[in-house]
Write a protein that holds these residues in place. Structure first.
Motif, PDB file in Angstrom:
ATOM      1  N   UNK A 174      47.642 106.081   7.033  1.00 50.46           N
ATOM      2  CA  UNK A 174      46.264 105.570   6.900  1.00 50.46           C
ATOM      3  C   UNK A 174      46.305 104.127   6.402  1.00 50.46           C
ATOM      4  N   UNK A 175      45.171 103.421   6.575  1.00 55.58           N
ATOM      5  CA  UNK A 175      45.131 102.018   6.126  1.00 55.58           C
ATOM      6  C   UNK A 175      45.264 101.949   4.600  1.00 55.58           C
ATOM      7  N   UNK A 176      44.567 102.877   3.923  1.00 56.04           N
ATOM      8  CA  UNK A 176      44.681 102.940   2.454  1.00 56.04           C
ATOM      9  C   UNK A 176      45.176 104.348   2.082  1.00 56.04           C
ATOM     10  N   UNK A 177      46.515 104.508   1.985  1.00 57.37           N
ATOM     11  CA  UNK A 177      47.068 105.851   1.739  1.00 57.37           C
ATOM     12  C   UNK A 177      46.511 106.506   0.476  1.00 57.37           C
ATOM     13  N   UNK A 178      46.229 105.707  -0.547  1.00 55.67           N
ATOM     14  CA  UNK A 178      45.804 106.294  -1.825  1.00 55.67           C
ATOM     15  C   UNK A 178      44.431 106.959  -1.703  1.00 55.67           C
ATOM     16  N   UNK A 179      43.469 106.238  -1.082  1.00 59.64           N
ATOM     17  CA  UNK A 179      42.137 106.852  -0.947  1.00 59.64           C
ATOM     18  C   UNK A 179      42.185 107.991   0.071  1.00 59.64           C
ATOM     19  N   UNK A 180      43.076 107.871   1.090  1.00 55.50           N
ATOM     20  CA  UNK A 180      43.240 108.978   2.058  1.00 55.50           C
ATOM     21  C   UNK A 180      43.772 110.223   1.343  1.00 55.50           C
TER      22      UNK A 180
END
Length: 421
Positions: A174-180
């Protein structure tokens, strides 16, 4: 005066000693691989693993292990054949416990993750052939158990491969792994909660008088899954995003969320293992106690006295504390390099396979299941991620387990027959 009446107390004392030794082997070898992924991925420390295992193994054995255990393990021998000479069953069960426990001691010292189920099955086959002849063994049951060597690692490996690929796709790519991770992790927590509740309700609570239908169990499991997912989401929110210098992808925060998840799956795995494997130690012990107390009556199933479960649980704990670290090292770091996300996929896949097997009555090995799941996760990253030498050694130790158990059981059976007979 019959041999059983004459030596009854001696038989019970020996059975308790050998039962404890067998439970020690289950703790040293089997529990270790239930905890191996969590410790290997550094999601929890070995101390935390032991505490989790002590609590959940015990609960699994107590709630989902059922209070009646088939004494003649998995229907390998027909009880009718032993009615003439009930003392043969006593010698056989003592020999089986001692043989399986001895093999587990050897395997644990070498750090080989072998199956306690197959050790005891091999030992019982050995005693049956020695004491009653090859015709006394239900070879169809033995064949079914042997088939599970292939089925359980394949099934767990496939589920683990799919789970880890989904984690990679939904979160790490994902573009932002943490929020995903924060978005999708509650879904994975839900799966853990659902699987564990389902096995407890469908398999475990009948003897407490709570015999729910499949539909009610399904509904309660869905609710439990949602509740656990809620707790997981709250715990996940507390994890802060951070990118360490050594972590070029900025995944350390994501892995920490999976670290929280690993605690759930470690509990799930310990619970599933306790429900599935405690019978390996207490089944033959309960058989000896039952034969001695009834003065030679042989039944297909025996009630397990509560103190026998405590003895089994105690042995498992001692085994884990004293020798568990060797097998934990093999499963946690020897097969492939694990991170919390990989360890999570492997453990959830193994727990799911155990749940499916418990529900369908397929006799599987927790060990083979977990090793298969770890292999599946390694394969998801390509062949180069696997340590083929370690895998070869594990496969060899699996092949030796049945004949080793059988050979030792034959030796001990004739020894006991010589001493008491």
């Amino acid at each position: 005066m019959s041999i059983i009446a004459q030596h009854g107390d001696t038989f019970i004392i020996l059975a308790c000693l050998f039962g404890f030794f067998m439970a020690w082997g289950v703790g040293a070898n089997d529990v270790a691989n239930a905890m191996g992924t969590s410790v290997g991925s550094r999601a929890i420390t070995i101390k935390q693993a032991i505490i989790i295992a002590v609590i959940f193994e015990f609960l699994g054995a107590w709630l989902a292990g059922g209070e009646v255990t088939n004494t003649i393990r998995k229907g390998i021998i027909d009880p009718e054949l032993l009615q003439e000479d009930p003392q043969l069953l006593v010698y056989g069960m003592l020999a089986a416990l001692l043989a399986a426990a001895t093999w587990l001691l050897v395997a644990s010292m070498k750090g080989w993750p072998v199956s306690t189920t197959h050790s005891i099955v091999g030992a019982i086959v050995g005693f049956a052939v020695a004491g009653l002849g090859a015709g006394a063994v239900d070879w169809a049951s033995v064949g079914k158990i042997a088939a599970s060597w292939v089925v359980s690692p394949l099934l767990a490996g496939t589920i683990a491969f799919t789970l880890f690929k989904s984690v990679q796709h939904l979160i790490f790519e994902a573009r932002d792994p943490f929020s995903a991770a924060k978005r999708y992790v509650p879904m994975y927590v839900f799966l853990v909660g659902f699987a564990v509740t389902m096995v407890t309700l469908t398999k475990g609570l009948k003897h407490v008088g709570l015999d729910l239908g499949f539909g009610s169990s399904l509904l309660l499991s869905l609710l439990a899954g949602l509740a656990v997912a809620g707790i997981g989401a709250v715990m996940g929110r507390r994890v802060k995003a951070s990118s360490r210098q050594s972590d070029q992808f900025g995944f350390s925060g994501v892995e920490r969320i999976f670290g929280v998840l690993m605690i759930f799956t470690a509990c799930a795995m310990a619970f599933a293992h306790g429900s599935n494997d405690v019978a390996n130690a207490v089944g033959p012990l309960a058989a000896v106690i039952s034969v001695v107390q009834t003065g030679g009556e042989i039944e297909g199933a025996a009630l397990v006295p509560w103190w026998v479960l405590v003895l089994g649980g105690g042995g498992i704990v001692v085994g884990l504390v004293t020798y568990g670290h060797k097998v934990i090292a093999t499963v946690g770091t020897g097969i492939t390099e694990l991170t919390p996300s990989r360890g999570f996929a492997a453990t959830l896949a193994a727990a799911t396979t155990v749940v499916l097997a418990s529900g369908t009555g397929l006799p599987i090995s927790t060990t083979h299941t977990l090793v298969g799941a770890v292999l599946g996760v390694g394969l998801a990253r390509g062949m180069a991620a696997l340590n083929l030498r370690v895998i070869g050694t594990i496969a060899m130790s699996w092949l030796i387990t049945l004949p080793a158990g059988a050979g030792l059981a034959i030796l001990f059976f004739f020894t006991f027959k010589g001493i008491f007979g």
